[in-house]
Design a protein around this motif. Structure first.
Motif, PDB file in Angstrom:
ATOM      1  N   SER A  71     -25.860  34.569 -20.966  1.00 45.32           N
ATOM      2  CA  SER A  71     -25.625  33.449 -21.876  1.00 45.32           C
ATOM      3  C   SER A  71     -24.232  33.482 -22.483  1.00 45.32           C
ATOM      4  N   PHE A  83     -22.389  30.477 -21.457  1.00 46.79           N
ATOM      5  CA  PHE A  83     -22.548  29.263 -22.249  1.00 46.79           C
ATOM      6  C   PHE A  83     -21.483  29.201 -23.337  1.00 46.79           C
ATOM      7  N   GLU A  87     -18.294  28.231 -21.981  1.00 44.94           N
ATOM      8  CA  GLU A  87     -18.276  26.817 -21.618  1.00 44.94           C
ATOM      9  C   GLU A  87     -17.999  25.948 -22.844  1.00 44.94           C
ATOM     10  N   ALA A 143     -26.911  30.517 -27.585  1.00 40.48           N
ATOM     11  CA  ALA A 143     -27.675  30.400 -26.344  1.00 40.48           C
ATOM     12  C   ALA A 143     -28.344  31.719 -26.005  1.00 40.48           C
ATOM     13  N   ASN A 188     -31.628  32.677 -23.161  1.00 42.64           N
ATOM     14  CA  ASN A 188     -32.759  32.204 -22.361  1.00 42.64           C
ATOM     15  C   ASN A 188     -34.080  32.703 -22.932  1.00 42.64           C
ATOM     16  N   ASN A 232     -33.481  24.606 -22.301  1.00 41.67           N
ATOM     17  CA  ASN A 232     -32.647  24.629 -21.105  1.00 41.67           C
ATOM     18  C   ASN A 232     -33.450  24.385 -19.827  1.00 41.67           C
ATOM     19  N   SER A 251     -28.267  29.515 -16.257  1.00 44.14           N
ATOM     20  CA  SER A 251     -26.813  29.404 -16.435  1.00 44.14           C
ATOM     21  C   SER A 251     -26.319  28.012 -16.073  1.00 44.14           C
ATOM     22  N   ALA A 281     -27.607  25.507 -18.798  1.00 48.34           N
ATOM     23  CA  ALA A 281     -26.906  25.742 -20.063  1.00 48.34           C
ATOM     24  C   ALA A 281     -25.484  25.198 -20.012  1.00 48.34           C
ATOM     25  N   ALA A 282     -24.796  25.393 -18.876  1.00 47.10           N
ATOM     26  CA  ALA A 282     -23.440  24.864 -18.736  1.00 47.10           C
ATOM     27  C   ALA A 282     -23.452  23.342 -18.828  1.00 47.10           C
ATOM     28  N   ALA A 296     -23.886  22.380 -22.418  1.00 43.22           N
ATOM     29  CA  ALA A 296     -22.619  22.576 -23.138  1.00 43.22           C
ATOM     30  C   ALA A 296     -21.688  21.401 -22.929  1.00 43.22           C
TER      31      ALA A 296
END
Length: 251
Positions: free
Chosen positions: A53, A56, A59, A119, A121, A174, A196, A199-200, A203
């Motif tokens: 994370s 994130f 990002e 962030a 998970n 997410n 990932s 999450a990106a 963001a």
């Protein structure tokens, strides 16, 4: 591409489409509101993540096309800027240690108008929950990006017994499944982790939403240019200087 690769493409794109629909329907507006309010008051976004994370937080903070008033909070800060020996960073369980957050908080030096975007998970590790609790204790709003499917099925590791999702003001799912893997091989081995990627995307949706909201309010969004284009460094440094030493950028 193999059939398995195509299956993973479907697992990924279907989740991205759900997140895009969520944003279009206003499902991210509460998080965008908190960030816009913070920036308009002179605050910055404190982005934090551990393990994968961390991607994130990267990002959110310090990348081309991203918001300039952002700070990437990382566990390595306790060794780079704090009292901890660098050897603590070799412990893969450091993210589970709630005692590390007191020094991390002092190093971060969050302002009263800052907003935390955290962030995780699993949403249960000690450093994650501890940082969120400290932010709330100091009056800073917290936005969580976590897997609801996963976090509700595992035991919190923080002494409070709380999950990140139970501390945050706003929670963004997410959409990663329990265990993160979206596919299973014939012998039951999970592959195709997706958190990932989603999450990106979250963001970027938040960044886009905030930039649009600031522009609608009549201000020029403080956005990074790529440092690898002419004038990029000058543009970025000029805007970074407006926030003094509150924005930490390093290799």
């Amino acid at each position: 591409m193999s059939d398995t690769g195509n299956q993973f493409l479907h697992e990924t794109t279907s989740r991205l489409e759900r997140l895009a629909s969520l944003a279009a329907d206003g499902g991210l507006d509460a998080a965008i509101d908190l960030i816009v309010t913070s920036l308009q008051a002179g605050g910055i976004v404190q982005a934090f993540g551990t393990g994968h994370s961390q991607a994130f937080a990267m990002e959110i903070a310090g990348r081309a096309g991203g918001l300039i008033p952002t700070n990437n909070v990382a566990l390595r800060d306790v060794a780079l800027f704090g009292s901890q020996d660098v050897s603590v960073l070799t412990d893969p369980k450091l993210e589970r240690d709630p005692s590390i957050v007191d020094e991390l908080w002092e190093i971060t030096a969050a302002g009263p108008d800052d907003v935390f975007v955290i962030a995780s998970n699993s949403g249960v590790n000690g450093s994650i929950v501890g940082t969120a609790l400290l932010a709330k204790e100091h009056g800073n709003p917290v936005i969580a990006v976590t897997s609801i499917d996963h976090t509700t099925r595992v035991t919190p590791k923080h002494p409070s017994g709380l999950r990140l999702s139970e501390v945050a003001d706003v929670v963004i799912d997410n959409l990663a499944p329990y265990g993160d893997s979206t596919l299973t091989l014939g012998d039951g081995i999970g592959i195709g982790a997706v958190s990932s990627l989603t999450a990106a995307f979250i963001a970027q949706l938040l960044t886009i939403g905030v930039a649009e909201r600031l522009a609608e309010a009549g201000s020029v969004p403080p956005i990074y240019l790529s440092a690898n284009i002419p004038g990029g460094d000058d543009h970025n440094h000029r805007l970074e200087e407006q926030y003094g030493g509150r924005i930490r950028r390093h290799a």
